[in-house]
Design an enzyme around this catalytic site. Structure first.
Site, PDB file in Angstrom:
ATOM      1  N   GLU A 175       4.880   2.608   8.338  1.00 28.03           N
ATOM      2  CA  GLU A 175       3.661   1.914   8.772  1.00 28.03           C
ATOM      3  C   GLU A 175       4.010   0.655   9.555  1.00 28.03           C
ATOM      4  OE1 GLU A 175       0.821   1.010   5.714  1.00 28.03           O
ATOM      5  OE2 GLU A 175       0.136   3.088   5.581  1.00 28.03           O
ATOM      6  N   GLU A 267       0.384  10.090   5.092  1.00 27.86           N
ATOM      7  CA  GLU A 267      -0.169   9.419   3.912  1.00 27.86           C
ATOM      8  C   GLU A 267      -1.676   9.444   4.005  1.00 27.86           C
ATOM      9  OE1 GLU A 267       0.373   5.172   2.650  1.00 27.86           O
ATOM     10  OE2 GLU A 267       2.492   5.714   2.700  1.00 27.86           O
TER      11      GLU A 267
HETATM   12  C1  IDC Z   1       1.607   0.645  -2.381  1.00 28.33           C
HETATM   13  C2  IDC Z   1       2.038   1.019  -3.772  1.00 28.33           C
HETATM   14  C3  IDC Z   1       2.180  -0.226  -4.625  1.00 28.33           C
HETATM   15  C4  IDC Z   1       3.076  -1.218  -3.916  1.00 28.33           C
HETATM   16  C5  IDC Z   1       2.546  -1.478  -2.524  1.00 28.33           C
HETATM   17  C6  IDC Z   1       3.429  -2.437  -1.732  1.00 28.33           C
HETATM   18  O1  IDC Z   1       1.102   1.919  -4.355  1.00 28.33           O
HETATM   19  O2  IDC Z   1       2.738   0.104  -5.881  1.00 28.33           O
HETATM   20  O3  IDC Z   1       3.087  -2.440  -4.647  1.00 28.33           O
HETATM   21  O4  IDC Z   1       2.499  -0.264  -1.824  1.00 28.33           O
HETATM   22  O5  IDC Z   1       4.631  -1.859  -1.460  1.00 28.33           O
HETATM   23  C7  IDC Z   1       0.191   2.179   2.250  1.00 28.33           C
HETATM   24  C8  IDC Z   1       1.658   2.085   2.148  1.00 28.33           C
HETATM   25  C9  IDC Z   1       2.111   2.296   0.713  1.00 28.33           C
HETATM   26  C10 IDC Z   1       1.131   1.671  -0.260  1.00 28.33           C
HETATM   27  C11 IDC Z   1      -0.185   2.413  -0.145  1.00 28.33           C
HETATM   28  C12 IDC Z   1      -1.231   1.949  -1.167  1.00 28.33           C
HETATM   29  O6  IDC Z   1       2.359   2.952   3.030  1.00 28.33           O
HETATM   30  O7  IDC Z   1       3.402   1.748   0.578  1.00 28.33           O
HETATM   31  O8  IDC Z   1       1.618   1.823  -1.586  1.00 28.33           O
HETATM   32  N1  IDC Z   1      -0.668   2.273   1.217  1.00 28.33           N
HETATM   33  O9  IDC Z   1      -1.540   0.598  -0.981  1.00 28.33           O
HETATM   34  N2  IDC Z   1      -0.519   2.147   3.355  1.00 28.33           N
HETATM   35  C13 IDC Z   1      -1.823   2.160   3.043  1.00 28.33           C
HETATM   36  C14 IDC Z   1      -1.944   2.249   1.669  1.00 28.33           C
END
Ligand code: IDC
Length: 351
Positions: A175, A267
């Site tokens: 991302e 995702e």
């Molecule tokens: C979230 C994880 C969480 C972590 C956070 C930061 O669920 O445990 O603390 O990341 O690293 C994304 C990202 C993905 C995110 C997810 C949900 O690619 O790493 O995971 N998300 O927030 N993009 C949109 C949503």
């Protein structure tokens, strides 16, 4: 999914798998006299990008559906024999996304250990006939160029080790954020030759600006990419959505881009972009119907027992060895398992 069964022997194997106590042994015995059970990889083989679609070895567009791990530095306990057996044979997934965070306690803290973990998960996906999507999960900082030299080291080894497999897909940037499209394009044009030097026919994914929103979250749009695409073949752009947050605006960007750019949804969540909160299954279904109609593949976030609503397993499930069925799942897990389990139509050509 497929695994359509040619013989009674195979039928017996397939029906037994979900209810049989899990073992470390390969589910399909390596017996030369018996025909191999069909898997997503045995049917589709080496993929390649054809126009805006992902095509199989016969040149037919295919939609792959599966799951993303959580960050493997946090939830490796959810990626083991029993859970991967459930993903392959109970959920009938086509693809496993292996989410390797770079920061936040990930790759940069111990490149050797994390590279070996990814090697291991690739072998596990391969053994079960699934595609393995290697996700370089850069997130903060959002400019993928920040990790360029680490990415070169990592992907050189991964591509070299697995170049003779036909089931590897490389995602070089999860991302990108707080970076222009031009910056991502420049990064991609440096990374693609590194991977292709080892694995020339591989499909490579790259994240789009604004956290893989095709630029929307930056007030930009897919036009940035359409007007200035990465100078490389066999490449797809990734799009992420979290249905309860993104609803119509992201859906519109996706629908505009779908016929212009090769896309893969690496995702998505049925909840908000925090990966938590209430599920919006109405919008989620609308997105998935659209992705099916365009044969755009997807992996859902995420295959863990994290407390958040988007982690498919109930808390503490990963401490055990039962991952099959719905009793171990949160509502988002029940929903997405159903949608992964619906049959694939890999053999149905589209016009
Ligand atoms: C979230 C994880 C969480 C972590 C956070 C930061 O669920 O445990 O603390 O990341 O690293 C994304 C990202 C993905 C995110 C997810 C949900 O690619 O790493 O995971 N998300 O927030 N993009 C949109 C949503």
């Amino acid at each position: 999914m497929i695994r359509s069964l040619a013989t009674g022997v195979l039928l017996a194997v397939a029906t037994l798998v979900p209810t049989t106590p899990v073992s470390a042994a390969p589910v399909v015995p390596d017996a030369p006299s018996a025909p191999a059970a069909e898997t997503p990889v045995s049917i589709n083989g080496q993929l390649r990008v054809c126009g805006t679609k992902l095509c199989n070895q016969h040149g037919q567009p295919v939609q792959l559906r599966g799951m993303s791990t959580h960050g493997i530095q946090w939830y490796s306990q959810c990626v083991k024999t029993a859970s991967l057996d459930a993903l392959a044979y109970d959920w009938n997934a086509d693809i496993l996304r292996i989410s390797l965070y770079v920061q936040e306690g990930g790759y940069e803290t111990d490149p050797r250990r994390f590279t070996d973990m990814v090697h291991g998960y690739i072998e596990e996906a391969t053994r079960r006939g699934m595609y393995a999507l290697v996700d370089w999960h850069q997130l903060d900082p959002g400019d993928p160029n920040y990790n360029l030299s680490l990415a070169k080291t990592f992907f050189t080894e991964i591509a070299d080790r697995h170049k003779n497999k036909n089931n590897i897909i490389y995602d070089i940037a999860n991302e990108p954020n707080n970076v222009s499209w031009a910056g991502i394009k420049s990064y991609a044009e440096q990374m693609v030759p590194v991977i292709r030097a080892k694995d020339p026919d591989s499909v490579i994914f790259v994240g789009t600006h604004g956290w893989a929103s095709l630029g929307v979250s930056d007030g930009r749009s897919e036009a940035d990419i359409v007007n200035n695409p990465v100078n490389a073949s066999n490449l797809m752009y990734t799009f992420h959505f979290y249905a309860a947050s993104h609803q119509q605006v992201y859906f519109d960007a996706l629908s505009r881009a779908a016929d212009k750019l090769p896309l893969f949804v690496t995702e998505f969540g049925t909840q908000t972009y925090t990966g938590d909160g209430g599920n919006d299954f109405t919008w989620s279904q609308k997105y998935l119907d659209f992705l099916a109609s365009k044969k755009i593949g997807w992996t859902n976030w995420n295959f863990s027992d994290d407390f958040r609503s988007g982690a498919v397993f109930k808390q503490n499930v990963c401490a055990g060895n039962n991952f099959t069925g719905t009793s171990v799942l949160k509502p988002a897990g029940v929903w997405v398992r159903d949608r992964i389990r619906t049959p694939d139509n890999f053999r149905t050509p589209v016009g």
